[in-house]
Design an enzyme around this catalytic site. Structure first.
Site, mmCIF file in Angstrom:
data_model
loop_
_atom_site.group_PDB
_atom_site.id
_atom_site.type_symbol
_atom_site.label_atom_id
_atom_site.label_comp_id
_atom_site.label_asym_id
_atom_site.label_seq_id
_atom_site.Cartn_x
_atom_site.Cartn_y
_atom_site.Cartn_z
ATOM 1 N N ASP A 416 3.340 4.999 4.470
ATOM 2 C CA ASP A 416 3.480 5.071 5.899
ATOM 3 C C ASP A 416 2.031 5.137 6.366
ATOM 4 O O ASP A 416 1.397 6.122 6.198
ATOM 5 C CB ASP A 416 4.316 6.465 6.105
ATOM 6 C CG ASP A 416 4.614 6.596 7.578
ATOM 7 O OD1 ASP A 416 3.768 5.985 8.713
ATOM 8 O OD2 ASP A 416 5.640 7.336 8.046
ATOM 9 N N HIS A 417 1.613 4.284 7.061
ATOM 10 C CA HIS A 417 0.288 4.085 7.557
ATOM 11 C C HIS A 417 -0.024 5.239 8.747
ATOM 12 O O HIS A 417 -1.115 5.417 9.122
ATOM 13 C CB HIS A 417 -0.107 2.714 8.112
ATOM 14 C CG HIS A 417 -1.354 2.450 7.921
ATOM 15 N ND1 HIS A 417 -2.391 3.205 7.666
ATOM 16 C CD2 HIS A 417 -1.808 0.995 8.107
ATOM 17 C CE1 HIS A 417 -3.596 2.578 7.480
ATOM 18 N NE2 HIS A 417 -3.410 1.333 7.788
#
Ligand code: CAO
Length: 444
Positions: A416-417
């Site tokens: 999850d950036h």
């Protein structure tokens, strides 16, 4: 006061179509053209509007009833009309008897007419709870059960949406657009969303509806319960989490040799140690070193976990499930192997309890037993990363002096950036590769 019967107006060829929503109740005052009942055929959703201003007297149908043109839906006391006689006795629901003194015929308002031809983009739904309250819309969302179901599955609070359908009705595409807005950051998820007003401009076309039979024979199979649940979760995670996938390969030549020895030793005990057991242990070591991977987003905060529960995707006859192996940091590889075997056995038999699929910190999706070189796994929210594992292959690897045959295991780390930077992901997978190449590192 005169009482009229509201009937299903002309609806073309449709017969016996279900009532999917009743938007009013006895005693409600309605304006002319206000939506009273929603009908849904396999081709369209239609609102039946009120033919006149008035007050709902009695409902003659309920959700799930099937109706056709002429079916009485409800009786309505017309506003401002004085009558000496009480209303005629009600006709039972779901009959198609036309009334001799027909009230003004309402026209149907289709809210979605799926068609393979492109339709103009829907107006952008606005996210304006304050405006809704000012407009007297209150907290009750105006949406069909199918829209409510999708919203529930995606965790969308319908009270936050202003619909773009007739009379503010919330449509499927409104929910989709809201989710896109959250994902694009125009509308933050969680509590912070309450502070944000309208915005976001992703114009999604309606889902294509095709009459496949026009092109050849077909068979329609209902989705299994697990597939419906996992599908809704995967769709939400894919849309709401900005995924990036980092790839690498681990040299598992020594590890596989060790695993083969272990399996020989434990053959009599009936224990099979799979690569997955070592992967769990290696992931725990990497999660310890990089705690932001053992975390979950909670509004504007990151919750860091001090426990190590590892989920693993299991392919079952009914679809994908993710059992969770608890406290993997406190267990040895043999115990992990035993537990993985038990959990995946129960998963295949459909006997996992809900507690056995909860509390995960990080997941592993291994397709190595089947094949493939790489894939992009979808993060299992609210986790922030997932490891995909593909089939190991013996490759020539340059050792500085010559090419040597090495067993290389392809890894795909989706993260999850919003939580994890690319550099951190590269460090995590590099460390994981080092641990798998030499499991002694897991003890350091
Ligand atoms: N490379 C090469 N061979 C591998 C391997 C890899 N990465 N991983 C497993 N294998 C081999 C095993 O060694 C075993 O071979 P042997 O029987 O000769 O020892 C064989 O493949 C079968 O392994 P397995 O799949 O039964 O065991 P596992 O512990 O690796 O996996 C489980 C268990 C539950 C993960 C697996 O059964 C499964 O369901 N996999 C699918 C997961 C999935 O669907 N993921 C996608 C999710 S998103 O749609």
């Amino acid at each position: 006061m005169s009482t009229i019967e509201v009937r299903v107006p002309a609806i073309g060829d449709f017969k016996d179509i279900p009532v999917i929503d009743i938007l009013v109740k006895p005693g409600d005052a309605v304006k002319a053209d206000a939506s009273l009942v929603t009908l849904e055929s396999d081709k369209a959703t239609m609102d039946v509007p009120s033919p006149t201003p008035g007050t709902v007297r009695e409902l003659k149908v309920k959700v799930g009833d099937r109706v056709s043109e002429g079916t009485i839906l409800m009786t309505l006391d017309e506003a401002g009309v004085v009558s000496a006689k009480p209303a005629a006795p009600a006709t039972p629901a779901a009959t198609a008897t036309p009334t001799p003194t027909a009230p003004p015929t309402p026209t149907l308002t289709p809210t979605a007419i799926p068609t393979p031809t492109p339709t103009p983009p829907a107006p952008i739904p606005s996210f304006a709870p304050a405006a809704r309250e000012e407009a007297g819309l209150g907290k009750v969302a105006h949406a069909s059960p199918s829209v409510r179901k999708v919203a529930r599955e995606l965790g969308v609070d319908l009270a936050r949406l202003a619909g773009t359908g007739p009379r503010g009705r919330i449509l499927h595409q409104d929910v989709q657009q809201f989710v896109k807005q959250v994902m694009s950051g125009t509308v933050p998820a969680g509590a912070a969303a309450e502070r944000v007003s309208a915005g976001g401009t992703l114009d999604l076309l309606p889902w294509p509806r095709v009459d496949f039979e026009k092109f050849g024979p077909i068979e329609t199979r209902p989705l299994s319960r697990i597939r419906k649940i996992s599908g809704a979760n995967l769709a939400r995670n894919w849309v709401m989490i900005p995924h990036v996938t980092q790839f690498d390969e681990a040299d598992v030549t020594e590890l596989e040799a060790f695993r083969a020895r272990l399996n020989e030793e434990n053959e009599k005990a009936g224990l099979k140690v799979t690569l997955l057991a070592f992967l769990v242990k290696a992931c725990v070591a990497a999660l310890r070193r990089f705690p932001e991977f053992n975390a979950s987003l909670d509004g504007d905060s990151l919750v860091l976990k001090r426990y190590f529960n590892i989920g693993f995707a299991a392919d079952t006859p009914n679809g994908l499930v993710v059992p969770v192996l608890k406290d993997a940091d406190r267990k040895g590889v043999l115990d992990i192997a035993r537990e993985l075997g038990e959990l995946s056995g129960r998963a295949r038999e459909g006997k996992l309890g809900p507690a056995e699929m909860q509390g995960g910190c990080f997941s592993i999706s291994s397709l190595g037993g089947i094949g493939g070189t790489a894939f992009t796994p979808i993060i299992n929210a609210p986790e922030v990363a997932v490891l995909g594992v593909s089939r190991s292959v013996t490759k020539p690897v340059w050792d500085g002096a010559q090419f040597a045959p090495r067993l290389m295991l392809p890894l795909s780390l989706s993260y999850d950036h919003r939580v994890i930077d690319g550099a951190a992901a590269a460090r995590f997978i590099t460390y994981l590769v080092q641990v798998l190449a030499d499991m002694r590192r897991a003890m350091l």
